[in-house]
Design a protein around this motif. Structure first.
Motif, PDB file in Angstrom:
ATOM      1  N   PRO A   2       0.827  -1.207   0.000  1.00 13.72           N
ATOM      2  CA  PRO A   2       0.000   0.000   0.000  1.00 13.72           C
ATOM      3  C   PRO A   2       0.867   1.265   0.000  1.00 13.72           C
ATOM      4  O   PRO A   2       2.042   1.229   0.344  1.00 13.72           O
ATOM      5  CB  PRO A   2      -0.786  -0.110   1.302  1.00 13.72           C
ATOM      6  CG  PRO A   2      -0.676  -1.524   1.736  1.00 13.72           C
ATOM      7  CD  PRO A   2       0.600  -2.041   1.153  1.00 13.72           C
ATOM      8  N   THR A   6      -1.092   5.398   3.433  1.00 14.94           N
ATOM      9  CA  THR A   6      -1.990   4.351   3.930  1.00 14.94           C
ATOM     10  C   THR A   6      -1.310   3.552   5.034  1.00 14.94           C
ATOM     11  O   THR A   6      -1.923   3.245   6.067  1.00 14.94           O
ATOM     12  CB  THR A   6      -2.408   3.407   2.781  1.00 14.94           C
ATOM     13  OG1 THR A   6      -3.037   4.180   1.761  1.00 14.94           O
ATOM     14  CG2 THR A   6      -3.345   2.316   3.260  1.00 14.94           C
ATOM     15  N   GLN A   7      -0.036   3.229   4.850  1.00 17.67           N
ATOM     16  CA  GLN A   7       0.705   2.484   5.870  1.00 17.67           C
ATOM     17  C   GLN A   7       0.842   3.284   7.170  1.00 17.67           C
ATOM     18  O   GLN A   7       0.690   2.737   8.257  1.00 17.67           O
ATOM     19  CB  GLN A   7       2.097   2.119   5.357  1.00 17.67           C
ATOM     20  CG  GLN A   7       2.083   1.070   4.270  1.00 17.67           C
ATOM     21  CD  GLN A   7       3.491   0.725   3.837  1.00 17.67           C
ATOM     22  OE1 GLN A   7       4.378   0.553   4.662  1.00 17.67           O
ATOM     23  NE2 GLN A   7       3.704   0.612   2.545  1.00 17.67           N
ATOM     24  N   ALA A   9      -1.161   5.642   8.170  1.00 18.14           N
ATOM     25  CA  ALA A   9      -2.500   5.681   8.777  1.00 18.14           C
ATOM     26  C   ALA A   9      -2.776   4.391   9.537  1.00 18.14           C
ATOM     27  O   ALA A   9      -3.264   4.420  10.673  1.00 18.14           O
ATOM     28  CB  ALA A   9      -3.559   5.918   7.701  1.00 18.14           C
ATOM     29  N   TRP A  10      -2.465   3.252   8.921  1.00 18.46           N
ATOM     30  CA  TRP A  10      -2.637   1.956   9.596  1.00 18.46           C
ATOM     31  C   TRP A  10      -1.820   1.911  10.881  1.00 18.46           C
ATOM     32  O   TRP A  10      -2.291   1.434  11.915  1.00 18.46           O
ATOM     33  CB  TRP A  10      -2.203   0.808   8.680  1.00 18.46           C
ATOM     34  CG  TRP A  10      -3.315   0.241   7.885  1.00 18.46           C
ATOM     35  CD1 TRP A  10      -3.697   0.591   6.622  1.00 18.46           C
ATOM     36  CD2 TRP A  10      -4.208  -0.793   8.297  1.00 18.46           C
ATOM     37  NE1 TRP A  10      -4.767  -0.161   6.231  1.00 18.46           N
ATOM     38  CE2 TRP A  10      -5.097  -1.031   7.240  1.00 18.46           C
ATOM     39  CE3 TRP A  10      -4.330  -1.551   9.456  1.00 18.46           C
ATOM     40  CZ2 TRP A  10      -6.098  -1.983   7.307  1.00 18.46           C
ATOM     41  CZ3 TRP A  10      -5.333  -2.504   9.520  1.00 18.46           C
ATOM     42  CH2 TRP A  10      -6.206  -2.699   8.461  1.00 18.46           C
TER      43      TRP A  10
END
Length: 126
Positions: A2, A6-7, A9-10
């Motif tokens: 990703p 996105t990473q 955010a995760w």
């Protein structure tokens, strides 16, 4: 893999339940009796392995490593790299962020207790 955003955010989102679980088990009233048992066992066990095993349930930093491991198995989250190194980076990053959250929460909790004590003191003088 990703996108980096996105990473990240995760990472920050997974740290929330990690911190919540670690803090609840190691500090909150609902787990007081098991925690007191673990504190006692961490001092009276004869082997270092036995003492350290029980100690990990009393220390939010220590316990957050195990919660992180559970979260990584549950989600399969990898950070920056698609192989085992991604799990390693995710694990240490998640522990660090979760502990930052717990530190902030502890500071907020101390401020709230201080304010409550000041209010009670004012109420008694009035």
């Amino acid at each position: 893999m990703p996108a980096l955003l996105t990473q990240v955010a995760w990472l920050f989102l997974l740290a929330i339940p990690t911190a919540c679980i670690a803090w609840t088990v190691t500090h909150e009233e609902v787990f007081r009796e098991p925690r007191e048992y673990c504190v006692k066992q961490s001092t009276i066990r004869k082997t270092i392995l036995g003492r350290k095993f029980f100690y990990l349930f009393t220390c939010e930093y220590c316990f957050s490593h195990y919660v992180t491991l559970f979260m990584l198995i549950l989600t399969g989250f990898k950070f920056l790299l698609p192989d085992w190194r991604g799990y390693l980076l995710a694990g240490f990053s998640l522990v660090w962020i979760a502990n930052m959250y717990m530190s902030i929460y502890a500071l907020i909790k101390i401020d709230i207790k201080k304010e409550r004590a000041e209010i009670e003191k004012q109420d008694k003088t009035n």
